[in-house]
Design an enzyme around this catalytic site. Structure first.
Site, PDB file in Angstrom:
ATOM      1  N   LYS A  87      11.692  -3.538  -1.749  1.00 51.33           N
ATOM      2  CA  LYS A  87      10.455  -2.772  -1.549  1.00 51.33           C
ATOM      3  C   LYS A  87      10.137  -2.755  -0.056  1.00 51.33           C
ATOM      4  CE  LYS A  87       6.116  -2.452  -4.136  1.00 51.33           C
ATOM      5  NZ  LYS A  87       5.198  -3.252  -4.965  1.00 51.33           N
TER       6      LYS A  87
HETATM    7  O1  G3P Z   1       1.648  -2.116  -7.260  1.00 50.85           O
HETATM    8  C1  G3P Z   1       0.719  -2.172  -6.228  1.00 50.85           C
HETATM    9  C2  G3P Z   1      -0.468  -2.944  -6.654  1.00 50.85           C
HETATM   10  O2  G3P Z   1      -0.128  -4.282  -6.785  1.00 50.85           O
HETATM   11  C3  G3P Z   1      -1.655  -2.768  -5.820  1.00 50.85           C
HETATM   12  O3  G3P Z   1      -2.718  -2.795  -6.691  1.00 50.85           O
HETATM   13  O4  G3P Z   1      -5.034  -3.057  -7.395  1.00 50.85           O
HETATM   14  O5  G3P Z   1      -4.244  -4.132  -5.265  1.00 50.85           O
HETATM   15  O6  G3P Z   1      -4.532  -1.682  -5.404  1.00 50.85           O
HETATM   16  P1  G3P Z   1      -4.206  -2.931  -6.152  1.00 50.85           P
END
Ligand code: G3P
Length: 235
Positions: free
Chosen positions: A83
């Site tokens: 990634k």
């Molecule tokens: O896959 C990306 C994710 O982990 C980010 O999520 O909720 O931190 O925006 P969030």
């Protein structure tokens, strides 16, 4: 559409993987930090559980460092997808790693033009962050739809759209309806999806009515019925 889980918590992965709905896992540096574990040990353990792509993110900020980390991460397990953040250095690293045959997930995508560049750099996955787009007052579903459309119109791009930053069940529905190839969903959201009051109430009603049936051991009834006909092949 395929479903990945967005976590590095082994108990969560085991529990949801047993449902038979998962085909991959994604992590990021925040998720790995939250696990409190050695990065390499935890991603290797995830790869041994999940028979599919497992995203492990580089933290170097220059292309050379990203390529070096990516090459090493890719050697940890065949399931690893490297990634890489959608920065100029990330695009450069994506191109080099992809040309070498390493699968790359380009992350932190917030607008369709970024996704176009990731596609041209040979990314296997693009991760639009739909929850964070919604946080900004834009529509994460529109972002997915535009990326899907751009990729559909460009035969030279073979990148899969991996909807990320999913915060609630509606985000998953939106990703599925918008043509995303994959959605990566946190454990808490997956648990909410299988908790529906009408499903629980309906199930309780069926069980209550069934409790009045004299012969209610289904396995015993079926075993006896099959044995009478010489059809039992065990369970
Ligand atoms: O896959 C990306 C994710 O982990 C980010 O999520 O909720 O931190 O925006 P969030």
């Amino acid at each position: 559409m395929n479903l990945f889980i967005d976590t590095a918590n082994i108990d969560e992965i085991r529990e949801i993987y047993a449902w038979g709905v998962l085909s991959g896992c994604t992590t990021n540096p925040s998720i790995i930090a939250k696990s409190g574990r050695n990065f390499i040990e935890v991603i290797h353990e995830i790869c041994e559980i999940v028979d599919g792509p497992v995203s492990a993110e580089v933290v170097a900020q220059d292309a050379e460092g990203m390529i070096r980390e990516g090459r090493l991460l890719a050697q940890v397990h065949p399931n690893i997808v490297v990634k890489v953040p959608l920065l100029p250095a990330g695009l450069q690293a994506c191109k080099v790693l992809s040309d070498e045959g390493t699968r790359v997930n380009m992350t932190l995508c917030f607008q369709p033009a970024q996704a176009l560049l990731a596609g041209l750099a040979g990314a296997t996955y693009i991760s639009p962050f739909i929850g964070r787009v919604d946080d900004l007052g834009w529509d994460g579903g529109d972002l997915i739809r535009q990326i899907v459309e751009i990729y559909a119109q460009n035969d030279n791009i073979h990148t899969q759209v991996l909807a990320a930053s999913i915060r609630h069940p509606i985000h998953l529905i939106d990703a599925a309806l918008s043509g995303a190839d994959v959605a990566t969903v946190p454990y808490s959201v997956l648990k909410k999806i299988v908790k529906h009051p009408q499903t629980d109430a309906g199930n309780a009603g069926f069980l209550k009515d069934w409790s009045a049936v004299p012969q209610r051991d289904v396995a015993a009834l079926a075993t006896a019925w099959l044995a009478e006909r010489g059809q039992s092949h065990g369970t």
